[in-house]
Design a protein around this motif. Sequence first.
Motif, PDB file in Angstrom:
ATOM      1  N   VAL A  74       0.575  -0.954  -0.305  1.00  0.00           N
ATOM      2  CA  VAL A  74       0.092  -0.128  -0.243  1.00  0.00           C
ATOM      3  C   VAL A  74       0.596   1.182   0.148  1.00  0.00           C
ATOM      4  O   VAL A  74       1.970   1.224   0.912  1.00  0.00           O
ATOM      5  CB  VAL A  74      -0.952   0.213   1.415  1.00  0.00           C
ATOM      6  N   PRO A  75       0.875   1.970  -0.878  1.00  0.00           N
ATOM      7  CA  PRO A  75       1.168   3.521  -0.607  1.00  0.00           C
ATOM      8  C   PRO A  75       1.581   4.129   0.224  1.00  0.00           C
ATOM      9  O   PRO A  75       0.066   4.396   0.325  1.00  0.00           O
ATOM     10  CB  PRO A  75       0.924   3.780  -2.402  1.00  0.00           C
ATOM     11  N   THR A  76       2.185   4.695   0.776  1.00  0.00           N
ATOM     12  CA  THR A  76       1.998   5.219   1.361  1.00  0.00           C
ATOM     13  C   THR A  76       2.418   7.309   1.135  1.00  0.00           C
ATOM     14  O   THR A  76       2.537   8.592   1.666  1.00  0.00           O
ATOM     15  CB  THR A  76       1.959   5.656   3.126  1.00  0.00           C
ATOM     16  N   GLU A  77       3.741   7.463   0.691  1.00  0.00           N
ATOM     17  CA  GLU A  77       4.183   8.171  -0.452  1.00  0.00           C
ATOM     18  C   GLU A  77       4.479   7.729  -1.321  1.00  0.00           C
ATOM     19  O   GLU A  77       4.996   7.125  -1.655  1.00  0.00           O
ATOM     20  CB  GLU A  77       5.181   8.886   0.601  1.00  0.00           C
ATOM     21  N   ILE A  78       4.569   9.079  -2.123  1.00  0.00           N
ATOM     22  CA  ILE A  78       5.053   9.094  -3.994  1.00  0.00           C
ATOM     23  C   ILE A  78       6.369  10.001  -4.119  1.00  0.00           C
ATOM     24  O   ILE A  78       5.721  11.619  -3.803  1.00  0.00           O
ATOM     25  CB  ILE A  78       3.898   9.099  -4.906  1.00  0.00           C
ATOM     26  N   HIS A  79       7.222   9.864  -4.806  1.00  0.00           N
ATOM     27  CA  HIS A  79       8.183  10.909  -4.901  1.00  0.00           C
ATOM     28  C   HIS A  79       8.802  11.095  -6.186  1.00  0.00           C
ATOM     29  O   HIS A  79       8.759   9.421  -6.370  1.00  0.00           O
ATOM     30  CB  HIS A  79       9.288  11.212  -3.957  1.00  0.00           C
ATOM     31  N   LEU A  97      10.914   6.997 -10.073  1.00  0.00           N
ATOM     32  CA  LEU A  97      10.023   6.884  -9.314  1.00  0.00           C
ATOM     33  C   LEU A  97      10.077   6.014  -7.631  1.00  0.00           C
ATOM     34  O   LEU A  97      10.190   5.100  -8.213  1.00  0.00           O
ATOM     35  CB  LEU A  97       8.615   6.361  -9.673  1.00  0.00           C
ATOM     36  N   SER A  98       9.839   6.628  -6.253  1.00  0.00           N
ATOM     37  CA  SER A  98      10.352   6.082  -5.156  1.00  0.00           C
ATOM     38  C   SER A  98       8.685   6.504  -4.580  1.00  0.00           C
ATOM     39  O   SER A  98       8.541   7.099  -4.774  1.00  0.00           O
ATOM     40  CB  SER A  98      11.191   7.478  -4.540  1.00  0.00           C
ATOM     41  N   ILE A  99       8.632   4.842  -4.159  1.00  0.00           N
ATOM     42  CA  ILE A  99       7.148   5.250  -3.427  1.00  0.00           C
ATOM     43  C   ILE A  99       7.216   4.301  -2.454  1.00  0.00           C
ATOM     44  O   ILE A  99       8.192   2.964  -2.091  1.00  0.00           O
ATOM     45  CB  ILE A  99       6.287   3.944  -4.594  1.00  0.00           C
ATOM     46  N   LYS A 100       6.920   4.478  -1.241  1.00  0.00           N
ATOM     47  CA  LYS A 100       6.920   4.732   0.306  1.00  0.00           C
ATOM     48  C   LYS A 100       6.174   4.002   0.416  1.00  0.00           C
ATOM     49  O   LYS A 100       4.813   3.717  -0.391  1.00  0.00           O
ATOM     50  CB  LYS A 100       7.241   5.684   0.913  1.00  0.00           C
ATOM     51  N   LEU A 117      10.372   1.309   1.125  1.00  0.00           N
ATOM     52  CA  LEU A 117      10.944   1.604   0.012  1.00  0.00           C
ATOM     53  C   LEU A 117      11.163   0.861  -1.606  1.00  0.00           C
ATOM     54  O   LEU A 117      11.664  -0.307  -1.554  1.00  0.00           O
ATOM     55  CB  LEU A 117      12.049   2.514   0.497  1.00  0.00           C
ATOM     56  N   LEU A 118       9.987   1.461  -2.469  1.00  0.00           N
ATOM     57  CA  LEU A 118      10.398   0.162  -3.509  1.00  0.00           C
ATOM     58  C   LEU A 118      10.810   1.620  -4.664  1.00  0.00           C
ATOM     59  O   LEU A 118      10.049   3.098  -5.057  1.00  0.00           O
ATOM     60  CB  LEU A 118       9.220  -0.193  -4.201  1.00  0.00           C
TER      61      LEU A 118
END
Length: 67
Positions: free
Chosen positions: A11-16, A30-33, A38-39
Amino acid sequence: MNPTKKAPPFVPTEIHVGTVEDEKGALGILSIKTTKGLLEIVLDSHTADAILDAIGAIRPKLDDGGH
């Protein structure tokens, strides 16, 4: 590959987003917390297009409640 047991989705909680340059040109990052960690995904233009196409296929199903 044919997995027998499917893992639950992260489940994503932040996207940068960001970009970097290498000798071949620009790359997107694309960094997805997520709830599991972290992905980070590095994207070239072909991969970015493929992700946009995938989102385009999913988006109408989200707008109509999945019906």
